[in-house]
Motif scaffolding. Sequence first.
Motif, PDB file in Angstrom:
ATOM      1  N   ILE A 208      32.141  37.814  35.098  1.00  0.00           N
ATOM      2  CA  ILE A 208      33.191  36.792  34.994  1.00  0.00           C
ATOM      3  C   ILE A 208      34.414  37.250  35.766  1.00  0.00           C
ATOM      4  O   ILE A 208      34.882  38.383  35.596  1.00  0.00           O
ATOM      5  CB  ILE A 208      33.581  36.554  33.528  1.00  0.00           C
ATOM      6  CG1 ILE A 208      32.364  36.116  32.709  1.00  0.00           C
ATOM      7  CG2 ILE A 208      34.694  35.511  33.414  1.00  0.00           C
ATOM      8  CD1 ILE A 208      32.550  36.256  31.216  1.00  0.00           C
ATOM      9  N   THR A 209      34.949  36.372  36.603  1.00  0.00           N
ATOM     10  CA  THR A 209      36.260  36.628  37.210  1.00  0.00           C
ATOM     11  C   THR A 209      37.301  35.791  36.477  1.00  0.00           C
ATOM     12  O   THR A 209      37.021  34.672  36.052  1.00  0.00           O
ATOM     13  CB  THR A 209      36.286  36.277  38.708  1.00  0.00           C
ATOM     14  OG1 THR A 209      36.015  34.882  38.884  1.00  0.00           O
ATOM     15  CG2 THR A 209      35.259  37.110  39.465  1.00  0.00           C
ATOM     16  N   ALA A 210      38.497  36.337  36.324  1.00  0.00           N
ATOM     17  CA  ALA A 210      39.523  35.642  35.538  1.00  0.00           C
ATOM     18  C   ALA A 210      40.908  35.947  36.089  1.00  0.00           C
ATOM     19  O   ALA A 210      41.129  36.970  36.739  1.00  0.00           O
ATOM     20  CB  ALA A 210      39.432  36.066  34.070  1.00  0.00           C
ATOM     21  N   GLY A 211      41.837  35.037  35.785  1.00  0.00           N
ATOM     22  CA  GLY A 211      43.232  35.237  36.154  1.00  0.00           C
ATOM     23  C   GLY A 211      43.522  34.886  37.590  1.00  0.00           C
ATOM     24  O   GLY A 211      42.668  34.378  38.321  1.00  0.00           O
ATOM     25  N   PRO A 212      44.745  35.153  38.045  1.00  0.00           N
ATOM     26  CA  PRO A 212      45.117  34.891  39.435  1.00  0.00           C
ATOM     27  C   PRO A 212      44.776  36.101  40.315  1.00  0.00           C
ATOM     28  O   PRO A 212      44.386  37.159  39.805  1.00  0.00           O
ATOM     29  CB  PRO A 212      46.632  34.723  39.346  1.00  0.00           C
ATOM     30  CG  PRO A 212      47.009  35.709  38.265  1.00  0.00           C
ATOM     31  CD  PRO A 212      45.871  35.679  37.263  1.00  0.00           C
ATOM     32  N   THR A 213      44.892  35.948  41.604  1.00  0.00           N
ATOM     33  CA  THR A 213      44.977  37.112  42.488  1.00  0.00           C
ATOM     34  C   THR A 213      46.389  37.155  43.049  1.00  0.00           C
ATOM     35  O   THR A 213      47.120  36.167  43.011  1.00  0.00           O
ATOM     36  CB  THR A 213      43.951  37.049  43.634  1.00  0.00           C
ATOM     37  OG1 THR A 213      44.179  35.871  44.414  1.00  0.00           O
ATOM     38  CG2 THR A 213      42.536  37.048  43.090  1.00  0.00           C
ATOM     39  N   TYR A 214      46.766  38.298  43.571  1.00  0.00           N
ATOM     40  CA  TYR A 214      48.121  38.516  44.080  1.00  0.00           C
ATOM     41  C   TYR A 214      48.021  39.082  45.486  1.00  0.00           C
ATOM     42  O   TYR A 214      47.388  40.131  45.701  1.00  0.00           O
ATOM     43  CB  TYR A 214      48.860  39.486  43.150  1.00  0.00           C
ATOM     44  CG  TYR A 214      50.263  39.844  43.586  1.00  0.00           C
ATOM     45  CD1 TYR A 214      51.343  39.065  43.189  1.00  0.00           C
ATOM     46  CD2 TYR A 214      50.497  40.971  44.374  1.00  0.00           C
ATOM     47  CE1 TYR A 214      52.637  39.407  43.573  1.00  0.00           C
ATOM     48  CE2 TYR A 214      51.783  41.311  44.764  1.00  0.00           C
ATOM     49  CZ  TYR A 214      52.853  40.524  44.363  1.00  0.00           C
ATOM     50  OH  TYR A 214      54.130  40.854  44.751  1.00  0.00           O
ATOM     51  N   GLU A 215      48.612  38.391  46.445  1.00  0.00           N
ATOM     52  CA  GLU A 215      48.567  38.808  47.845  1.00  0.00           C
ATOM     53  C   GLU A 215      49.945  39.325  48.269  1.00  0.00           C
ATOM     54  O   GLU A 215      50.897  38.545  48.402  1.00  0.00           O
ATOM     55  CB  GLU A 215      48.136  37.639  48.735  1.00  0.00           C
ATOM     56  CG  GLU A 215      46.835  36.974  48.318  1.00  0.00           C
ATOM     57  CD  GLU A 215      45.639  37.911  48.381  1.00  0.00           C
ATOM     58  OE1 GLU A 215      45.646  38.825  49.236  1.00  0.00           O
ATOM     59  OE2 GLU A 215      44.695  37.729  47.583  1.00  0.00           O
ATOM     60  N   PRO A 216      50.095  40.630  48.466  1.00  0.00           N
ATOM     61  CA  PRO A 216      51.418  41.191  48.766  1.00  0.00           C
ATOM     62  C   PRO A 216      51.975  40.745  50.123  1.00  0.00           C
ATOM     63  O   PRO A 216      51.237  40.635  51.102  1.00  0.00           O
ATOM     64  CB  PRO A 216      51.166  42.702  48.774  1.00  0.00           C
ATOM     65  CG  PRO A 216      49.885  42.892  48.027  1.00  0.00           C
ATOM     66  CD  PRO A 216      49.069  41.674  48.315  1.00  0.00           C
TER      67      PRO A 216
END
Length: 416
Positions: A208-216
Amino acid sequence: MLDTTNQFSLYQKKILLGITGGIAAYKTPELVRALIKEGATVQVVMTQSATQFVTPTTLQAVSGLPVYISQWDNRISNGMPHIELSRDADLILIAPASADFMAKHSLGLADDLLSTLCLARGHEVDGAIKDCPLVMVPAMNRQMWEHAATQRSVERLVKDGVTLLGPASGAQACGEVGMGRMLEPFEILDGVIAFFQPKLLKGLRVLITAGPTYEPIDPVRGVTNLSSGKMGFAIAKAALESGAEVHLVSGPVSLPTPLEFTGKVNRTNVQTAKEMMHVVANSPCDVFFSVAAVADWTIKNRQAQKIKKTSEQSSPILEFELNPDILATIAQSSINQRPFCVGFAAESENIEAYAQQKRIKKNIPMLIANHGPSTFGQDSNQVSIIDELGIFPVEETNKLAIARVIVAELAKRLRP
């Protein structure tokens, strides 16, 4: 409309709570209240030593039922409390379960009401008497838990079909730190609720993948989205309750790992979409839930140092490049390695139509249309389950209840 009634409660469950002697017994009034709040009826049976740590009066007050201690209690009309008390119980829960009590039961010894009751336990199912399920929550000093004799008791209990919840590692009343600490009441509650859930995904590996991703953009700035991770974590919990081994790959969120004490969940924290792709691509599974809100683009010209703002400087120019499509990549795996893929789509308009288009484009058997963005970050949600047979709306309710419906619908398609 798919029904979510009583998806998250112990509605009409009858639980016999056995309390043995140990300092952790002070937590049991809170546990009783938590079980009752979820719809259960709680009948308390105590050992004599347990009364040194918490009083029968307290437990009678919070449970609303008389507390039993002696096998000679004449309040049971036939004089057999060790027989009668378990006959209408759905579960016997021993919390705390001391080292002495676990050893006694593993050897079939019985010299008081609670130990005798556990040997004679049974409940009526369709007119026949069957063994009443028994769950123990160990609580003891770390050296007592690690002792070879206790571990032999654990092996015998598990072999005999007894379910153990915990113990946990942490600070103990004696001042030491280590394994043996009893789970907290909310964890025991989660464990009991999970015990009653149908084991629809037993033996399956669920990713399972969950949450946002963050791109610096630079070391202190980045591009992300409003995903809280709550829906993905709810799916993980529902899958664990259903008997699956779960690998949860989470973007940056502050949510606790669901049912961590079961030892059946592996959590990997990532930040960017590429990091998430790497973990997912190297994690074999039978079912893949792509719940994370993965950033479509990453910053190509990411800066090594913080971009300084000056009065003369114009706005910095950011160059974007596409991130990998995690769901599409996994869905295009070879036939022998391809898991059953379940996608999620958050749309703000034409929700079901756009979601069906996405399901077909990505070539996946099931997609969950999320009626966002109004539910982002909330504890409730409204979704529709979409597959080749049609569109099946799920009524708006708690995200965990919805997750259980999704798991049940998935199981129907995996194991007709």
